[in-house]
Design a protein around this motif. Structure first.
Motif, mmCIF file in Angstrom:
data_model
loop_
_atom_site.group_PDB
_atom_site.id
_atom_site.type_symbol
_atom_site.label_atom_id
_atom_site.label_comp_id
_atom_site.label_asym_id
_atom_site.label_seq_id
_atom_site.Cartn_x
_atom_site.Cartn_y
_atom_site.Cartn_z
ATOM 1 N N LEU A 136 137.809 21.289 -18.411
ATOM 2 C CA LEU A 136 137.238 20.282 -19.305
ATOM 3 C C LEU A 136 137.588 18.881 -18.822
ATOM 4 C CD1 LEU A 136 135.659 19.901 -21.995
ATOM 5 C CD2 LEU A 136 137.880 19.797 -23.135
ATOM 6 N N PHE A 137 138.850 18.692 -18.426
ATOM 7 C CA PHE A 137 139.270 17.396 -17.899
ATOM 8 C C PHE A 137 138.494 17.065 -16.625
ATOM 9 C CE2 PHE A 137 142.698 17.733 -20.854
ATOM 10 C CZ PHE A 137 143.268 16.473 -20.971
ATOM 11 N N GLU A 138 138.327 18.050 -15.750
ATOM 12 C CA GLU A 138 137.658 17.803 -14.467
ATOM 13 C C GLU A 138 136.191 17.433 -14.669
ATOM 14 O OE1 GLU A 138 137.669 17.219 -10.399
ATOM 15 O OE2 GLU A 138 139.374 17.620 -11.732
ATOM 16 N N ALA A 139 135.578 18.014 -15.671
ATOM 17 C CA ALA A 139 134.163 17.758 -15.916
ATOM 18 C C ALA A 139 133.923 16.436 -16.639
ATOM 19 C CB ALA A 139 133.566 18.904 -16.719
ATOM 20 N N TYR A 140 134.839 16.067 -17.537
ATOM 21 C CA TYR A 140 134.570 14.914 -18.399
ATOM 22 C C TYR A 140 135.658 13.844 -18.368
ATOM 23 C CZ TYR A 140 131.035 18.085 -20.180
ATOM 24 O OH TYR A 140 129.970 18.956 -20.274
ATOM 25 N N GLY A 141 136.723 14.069 -17.619
ATOM 26 C CA GLY A 141 137.805 13.098 -17.546
ATOM 27 C C GLY A 141 137.574 12.058 -16.466
ATOM 28 N N SER A 142 138.508 11.134 -16.348
ATOM 29 C CA SER A 142 138.437 10.090 -15.331
ATOM 30 C C SER A 142 139.663 10.156 -14.423
ATOM 31 C CB SER A 142 138.332 8.700 -15.973
ATOM 32 O OG SER A 142 139.464 8.440 -16.779
ATOM 33 N N VAL A 143 139.562 9.502 -13.273
ATOM 34 C CA VAL A 143 140.638 9.503 -12.277
ATOM 35 C C VAL A 143 141.834 8.716 -12.815
ATOM 36 C CG1 VAL A 143 141.277 8.805 -9.941
ATOM 37 C CG2 VAL A 143 138.974 9.672 -10.405
ATOM 38 N N PRO A 144 143.038 9.266 -12.741
ATOM 39 C CA PRO A 144 144.216 8.592 -13.296
ATOM 40 C C PRO A 144 144.837 7.604 -12.305
ATOM 41 C CG PRO A 144 144.859 10.723 -12.471
ATOM 42 C CD PRO A 144 143.365 10.609 -12.225
ATOM 43 N N ILE A 145 144.138 6.506 -12.014
ATOM 44 C CA ILE A 145 144.700 5.533 -11.070
ATOM 45 C C ILE A 145 145.955 4.903 -11.672
ATOM 46 C CG2 ILE A 145 142.499 5.084 -9.932
ATOM 47 C CD1 ILE A 145 142.307 2.500 -11.596
ATOM 48 N N PRO A 146 146.881 4.435 -10.839
ATOM 49 C CA PRO A 146 148.152 3.899 -11.343
ATOM 50 C C PRO A 146 147.955 2.701 -12.272
ATOM 51 C CG PRO A 146 148.259 4.276 -8.977
ATOM 52 C CD PRO A 146 146.828 4.443 -9.364
ATOM 53 N N PRO A 147 148.790 2.590 -13.309
ATOM 54 C CA PRO A 147 148.654 1.479 -14.266
ATOM 55 C C PRO A 147 148.881 0.104 -13.646
ATOM 56 C CG PRO A 147 150.652 2.752 -14.692
ATOM 57 C CD PRO A 147 149.860 3.534 -13.704
ATOM 58 N N TYR A 148 149.660 0.039 -12.542
ATOM 59 C CA TYR A 148 149.913 -1.280 -11.950
ATOM 60 C C TYR A 148 148.673 -1.863 -11.262
ATOM 61 C CZ TYR A 148 150.998 1.770 -7.921
ATOM 62 O OH TYR A 148 150.975 2.735 -6.944
ATOM 63 N N LEU A 149 147.604 -1.084 -11.119
ATOM 64 C CA LEU A 149 146.358 -1.643 -10.604
ATOM 65 C C LEU A 149 145.660 -2.513 -11.650
ATOM 66 C CD1 LEU A 149 144.851 1.332 -8.564
ATOM 67 C CD2 LEU A 149 146.371 -0.496 -7.803
ATOM 68 N N LYS A 150 146.027 -2.316 -12.916
ATOM 69 C CA LYS A 150 145.564 -3.169 -14.026
ATOM 70 C C LYS A 150 144.041 -3.264 -14.088
ATOM 71 C CE LYS A 150 149.834 -5.621 -14.453
ATOM 72 N NZ LYS A 150 150.652 -6.763 -14.447
ATOM 73 N N ARG A 151 143.414 -2.117 -13.968
ATOM 74 C CA ARG A 151 141.961 -2.025 -14.113
ATOM 75 C C ARG A 151 141.605 -0.602 -14.493
ATOM 76 N NH1 ARG A 151 139.598 0.582 -9.776
ATOM 77 N NH2 ARG A 151 140.775 0.677 -7.829
ATOM 78 N N GLU A 152 140.400 -0.416 -14.983
ATOM 79 C CA GLU A 152 139.910 0.924 -15.283
ATOM 80 C C GLU A 152 139.448 1.604 -13.986
ATOM 81 O OE1 GLU A 152 139.802 2.608 -18.293
ATOM 82 O OE2 GLU A 152 141.081 0.937 -18.938
ATOM 83 N N ALA A 153 139.501 2.923 -13.964
ATOM 84 C CA ALA A 153 139.010 3.663 -12.801
ATOM 85 C C ALA A 153 137.510 3.423 -12.632
ATOM 86 C CB ALA A 153 139.288 5.150 -12.969
ATOM 87 N N GLU A 154 137.081 3.291 -11.386
ATOM 88 C CA GLU A 154 135.688 3.053 -11.061
ATOM 89 C C GLU A 154 135.154 4.202 -10.210
ATOM 90 O OE1 GLU A 154 135.185 -0.888 -9.428
ATOM 91 O OE2 GLU A 154 136.732 -1.705 -10.760
ATOM 92 N N ALA A 155 133.857 4.190 -9.957
ATOM 93 C CA ALA A 155 133.235 5.284 -9.211
ATOM 94 C C ALA A 155 133.880 5.491 -7.850
ATOM 95 C CB ALA A 155 131.737 5.016 -9.063
#
Length: 341
Positions: A136-155
């Motif tokens: 379920l996570f793989e189908a509908y979740g997003s990439v868990p990029i590190p919080p210090y990047l201070k942005r949302e995950a992108e394509a």
């Protein structure tokens, strides 16, 4: 030596918030431990820095899409972060929002059930329909990029926050030292006679967290599941016997090989080894398996920075970090790297 000795000023503009336009185009600082030397190179030139008979050991764990937004039937929003995979355990997730045992969570594509709350902020999950939580996570979740990047995950993160050889799913953070390895570089290494071997360590969120205590003895190291197949163990044994170098690509490979050192040596490097690595390597520790380390530039007060200092030597590593900062290197997961040998 105290944890504060591994603090340093990392300007925000030195953190690589995005990967380079072309995978493998990053810089590489080359450190010679015996000579105390530091020189500049490129990651794509790694094949010129290794010798025939050396063995490059890679972590083939695949980063899962671990972040999932849900809601309770009341409409309350819940954010889940699936934790790294451990052998034989039910799926666990960090949660933001109030939960209790038996809560039903509605996500795009399905529902989740809170089986129990074993620790503060952690939930054990299942799917009422009997499906796999991870699917379920793989189908509908997003990439868990590190919080210090201070942005949302992108394509672009779906491809670039993943190694080109990723295979076994289970990590919630990338083995970042190998993000810039390309298929072309692997081909050149093989043509030169450098061996390539793989193992699996599922990278957890604890890898990149700063140490809050002031002494090493107070810190409780996180655990990460690893598996070293027999063919990799034998390749390591042959390399050591031939007097060539075992080159760990990243601190994840280092932790697995060094945690397994006694079992590897005890079997004559003939058998597979699996376990939960909780080894804390800091200056004064002895390395029994690896002879060289390819790694990124790490965050202040992190266990991975201390591991790197243990291998390179604290004074030489401080000098290398000063040189990297003065020379405009990019730091952390999407940044430049160093080869220590």
């Amino acid at each position: 030596m105290r944890v504060s000795d591994f603090d340093y000023d990392l300007p925000a503009d030195r953190i690589a918030c995005y990967p380079p336009e072309e995978r493998g185009s990053t810089r590489l600082l080359v450190i010679g431990r015996n000579e105390g030397s530091i020189r500049h190179s490129r990651y794509a030139e790694l094949d010129t820095l290794l010798e025939p008979g050396d063995l490059l050991v890679l972590n083939n764990s695949r980063v899962i899409r671990a972040r999932l937004l849900c809601r309770k039937p009341t409409g309350a929003r819940i954010e889940l972060m699936l934790l790294e995979k451990h052998e034989g355990t039910q799926e666990r997730a960090l949660h933001r929002g109030r939960l209790k045992k038996g809560d039903r969570l509605i996500a795009e594509g399905g529902e989740l059930l809170v089986e129990e709350l074993p620790e503060d902020g952690i939930a054990r999950l299942s799917r009422p329909d009997g499906g796999e939580v991870a699917e379920l996570f793989e189908a509908y979740g997003s990439v868990p990029i590190p919080p210090y990047l201070k942005r949302e995950a992108e394509a672009l993160d779906r491809e670039r926050y993943q190694t080109v050889f990723a295979g076994t799913p289970g990590s919630v953070a990338a083995p970042t030292a190998s993000l810039n390895i390309t298929g072309e570089l692997l081909s050149r290494l093989r043509e030169k006679g450098v061996g390539i071997a793989e193992m699996t360590l599922h990278v957890g969120l604890g890898t990149f967290l700063p140490i809050r205590s002031e002494t090493f003895e107070e810190h409780v190291m996180h655990r990460e599941f690893y598996h070293i197949p027999a063919e990799t163990a034998m390749a390591v044994g042959r390399t050591k016997a031939a007097g060539r170098r075992v080159v760990a690509v990243g601190t994840t490979v280092t932790r697995a090989l060094e945690h397994a050192a006694q079992k590897l040596e005890g079997s004559g490097f003939r058998e597979s080894v699996a376990g939960e690595a909780d080894i804390f390597l800091y200056p004064g520790c002895r390395f029994r398996v690896i002879d060289a380390l390819l790694t990124n530039f790490h965050a202040p007060r992190s266990t991975v920075l201390m591991l790197t200092a243990a291998f390179a030597g604290s004074d030489l590593l401080r000098q290398a970090y000063r040189e990297a900062l003065d020379s405009g290197y990019r730091f952390l997961s999407y940044g430049d790297s160093m080869l220590i040998s």
